[in-house]
Design a protein around this motif. Structure first.
Motif, PDB file in Angstrom:
ATOM      1  N   ASN A   3       0.936  -1.135  -0.193  1.00 12.54           N
ATOM      2  CA  ASN A   3       0.079   0.064  -0.004  1.00 12.54           C
ATOM      3  C   ASN A   3       0.817   1.339   0.061  1.00 12.54           C
ATOM      4  N   ASP A  10      -7.039   5.568   0.640  1.00 12.97           N
ATOM      5  CA  ASP A  10      -7.193   4.980  -0.767  1.00 12.97           C
ATOM      6  C   ASP A  10      -8.904   4.654  -0.562  1.00 12.97           C
ATOM      7  N   GLU A  14     -11.929   5.938  -3.270  1.00  9.30           N
ATOM      8  CA  GLU A  14     -12.671   4.990  -3.782  1.00  9.30           C
ATOM      9  C   GLU A  14     -14.331   5.290  -3.648  1.00  9.30           C
ATOM     10  N   ILE A 203      -1.686   6.710  -8.605  1.00  9.72           N
ATOM     11  CA  ILE A 203      -2.901   5.829  -7.971  1.00  9.72           C
ATOM     12  C   ILE A 203      -2.752   4.776  -8.092  1.00  9.72           C
ATOM     13  N   ARG A 204      -2.972   3.983  -6.990  1.00 13.64           N
ATOM     14  CA  ARG A 204      -2.622   2.546  -6.674  1.00 13.64           C
ATOM     15  C   ARG A 204      -1.027   2.240  -6.927  1.00 13.64           C
TER      16      ARG A 204
END
Length: 214
Positions: A3, A10, A14, A203-204
């Motif tokens: 992470n 996060d 979302e 992102i991610r």
């Protein structure tokens, strides 16, 4: 996958982004229940990002390198107009069959055309241009996918390359392994390429967004 962003941040991002469709949710949940390395699935936040980018460029044709269980391909299909088309490439017949099962549950699945073969072979046979190209396959070939992808990219198109932070290992020198080194090389190649402009979005696991210069 590590992470790189705090899980609660996060989750907040979302929750405050466009939500995934019911079919995408079922596909993602079944991936985590029954498929090896389920963390490879794109997931809701990045899926919403892919859909937004598709809509921003008013895409009609999408090329995806790396299908896995079909989540991202379905996201693209949902973002395309009725006449839109997604061509997706993967070498694994089992995950491709898994993906097709869920695409068949969606009215958008008819837009998706899967090629189960080495992606570079498929890319050599393609003609015309694509409005969106998404690269999320074996990292060793990332530079090759990028170079051929640029030949197939429409003048106003966008290329999205996933996993370009590689769990944060891209900052390590020397690289830990060949995959890390290949991603580092891809990031260097794109940053130095005068034909394009780019931004690496955190992102991610990192998405490199590429457009033609000018």
């Amino acid at each position: 996958m590590k992470n790189l962003i705090a899980p609660e941040i996060d989750a907040y991002a979302e929750a405050h982004s466009t939500q995934e469709s019911d079919v995408c949710r079922r596909l993602r949940e079944e991936t985590y229940r029954s498929v090896e390395l389920p963390q490879m699935v794109v997931g809701p936040l990045e899926g919403a990002f892919l859909k937004m980018m598709t809509q921003v460029v008013s895409a009609k044709r999408v090329l995806e390198i790396g299908t896995f269980t079909g989540y991202s391909a379905l996201c693209f299909a949902e973002a395309l107009p009725a006449e839109g088309q997604v061509i997706t490439c993967d070498i694994d017949p089992e995950t491709s069959e898994f993906a097709q099962k869920f695409w068949d549950q969606s009215t958008m699945g008819r837009k998706i055309h899967a090629h189960v073969a080495p992606a570079l072979e498929t890319m050599k046979q393609l003609s015309g241009h694509f409005d969106v190209i998404f690269i999320d396959a074996d990292k060793i070939n990332y530079v090759n996918y990028y170079q051929r992808g640029l030949e197939l990219l429409a003048a106003t198109g966008i290329m999205l390359i996933d996993n370009v932070l590689w769990n944060g290992d891209v900052i390590l020198h020397p690289p830990l392994d060949n995959s890390t080194g290949a991603i580092q090389e891809l990031n260097r190649v794109v940053a130095a390429d005068p034909r394009v402009t780019s931004v690496l979005v955190t992102i991610r696991d990192g998405v490199l967004v590429v457009r033609r210069a000018g």
